[in-house]
Motif scaffolding. Structure first.
Motif, PDB file in Angstrom:
ATOM      1  N   HIS A 274       0.827  -1.219   0.000  1.00 38.86           N
ATOM      2  CA  HIS A 274       0.000   0.000   0.000  1.00 38.86           C
ATOM      3  C   HIS A 274       0.858   1.265   0.000  1.00 38.86           C
ATOM      4  O   HIS A 274       1.877   1.334   0.666  1.00 38.86           O
TER       5      HIS A 274
ATOM      6  N   HIS B  33       2.809   3.016   2.713  1.00 34.08           N
ATOM      7  CA  HIS B  33       3.958   2.292   3.269  1.00 34.08           C
ATOM      8  C   HIS B  33       5.106   2.179   2.270  1.00 34.08           C
ATOM      9  O   HIS B  33       6.181   1.717   2.621  1.00 34.08           O
TER      10      HIS B  33
ATOM     11  N   HIS C 176      -4.487  -8.543   5.589  1.00 34.10           N
ATOM     12  CA  HIS C 176      -4.782  -7.186   5.154  1.00 34.10           C
ATOM     13  C   HIS C 176      -4.632  -6.966   3.654  1.00 34.10           C
ATOM     14  O   HIS C 176      -5.465  -6.300   3.041  1.00 34.10           O
TER      15      HIS C 176
HETATM   16 ZN   LIG Z   1      -2.385  -1.069   4.194  1.00 31.95          ZN
END
Ligand SMILES: [Zn+2]
Length: 345
Positions: free
Chosen positions: A99, A102, A211
């Motif tokens: 993501h 990050h 996730h």
């Molecule tokens: Zn994430």
């Protein structure tokens, strides 16, 4: 859940956590959380330089950085903090998953010749997810979200659509602002758990589902400290929007985290530092989503409707909802899909 100005408030009586930060720039602060262990904790109310949490581990011989952050300036900030305590060479900078909050600051690591480590799918997923946004026209990219606001059938739906537009606007702007840099050191599953020797300090990099399909955590078993990436977002509704999110997998991962030492100190992907109660709280949130959704599923409420009908209970009213469509909405859609599959078996 706690005052964002006090990233250590939840763990204030934990002797490992330093009360005074090493550095505090508002958008993020860095503090010592163990021998050679540091946590970078972001405060979204003060800007989008870092956005996610991270940290670094410093041994006698080498250091390991955790995260690329939302901008190269965010990654640079963390590197400066590392250099305040050590001149040890940097072995690598781990992206806990793909993501952009990050990973998009990886460009900084690229310019410094620092290896970027990640799950083998991260490079491809960064390219697939964010290159289309880099070339996109703003009106075209945000249009579908604006249309959803116009087409909303109720005030609740409109509020959810507004929260999604706000969140996607942030994602769009971050993706536009930086050059994409993908990890150049994929950590193959055959290498995991990967032992990283830093000199008097041993870290283990492990992979867990939940996730994003690319999630990695950094454990320091000797000190019971874990950098979780977004597998734990403390005091937030979990973000289930990724096409590879698995709610059942994630709940199983949290159950594993809950089985670890009762004194485990967690550095979550977002939110404040916490102990086991942070894991317990997010497990309760998942239980509540499943309970409310389960009742609607049994009553024959369609998924599209059910995802808007969930009500945040009083006990979680301080939990941050980054946007409805990034968190609760897709969690319910996913649960419905999992239950439908079970019914068909
Ligand atoms: Zn994430």
């Amino acid at each position: 859940m706690t005052d964002s100005a006090q990233p250590f408030a939840d763990v204030a009586d934990d002797a490992r956590v330093s009360e005074t930060p090493l550095v505090d720039k508002g958008f993020a602060s860095v503090r010592k959380i163990g021998n050679g262990l540091y946590a970078t904790i972001s405060d979204l109310s003060k800007g989008n330089t870092t956005v996610c949490n991270g940290g670094f581990l410093v041994g006698w011989d080498a250091a390991l950085l955790v995260e690329g952050f939302a901008t190269p300036a965010g990654a640079s900030f963390q590197m400066d903090a590392l250099r305040m305590v050590s001149q040890a060479p940097v072995k690598g900078a781990l992206n806990t998953h793909h993501h952009l909050d990050h990973s998009i600051g990886n460009a900084f690591h690229g310019t410094r010749g620092i290896e970027v480590w990640a799950h083998p799918a991260v490079a491809r997923r960064i390219v697939d997810s964010y290159t289309p946004l880099q070339g996109a026209d703003r009106a075209a990219a945000l249009g579908p979200f604006e249309k959803r606001m116009k087409d909303a059938k109720s005030e609740v739906e409109r509020a959810h659509a507004q929260s999604d537009l706000n969140a996607f606007t942030t994602v769009f702007e971050l993706a536009k602002a930086s050059v994409l840099t993908v990890p150049n050191r994929p950590l193959d599953s055959s290498e995991l758990p990967k032992k990283v020797e830093l000199g008097g300090l041993t870290a283990m990099i492990e992979s867990y589902p939940g996730h994003s399909g690319t999630d990695m955590v950094v454990c320091v078993p000797e000190q019971n400290v874990v950098y979780t990436g977004d597998l734990l977002v403390n005091g937030w509704y979990p973000a289930c929007l990724d096409e590879k999110t698995t709610v059942s997998g994630w709940r199983a991962t949290l159950k594993t985290f809950a089985s670890w030492d009762k004194d485990t100190l967690f550095v979550p992907g977002h939110g404040q530092l916490c102990g086991q109660h942070g894991i317990a709280a997010v497990r309760e949130v998942f239980d509540d989503i499943a309970e409310q959704a389960g009742k609607m599923f049994k009553a024959g409420v369609p998924a599209e409707e059910a995802q808007h009908r969930y009500v945040v209970p009083k006990k979680f009213k301080n939990f941050f909802v980054f946007s409805w469509g990034f968190t609760i909405g897709p969690a319910i859609t996913q649960l419905y899909a999992e239950w439908r599959e079970k019914k068909l078996e």
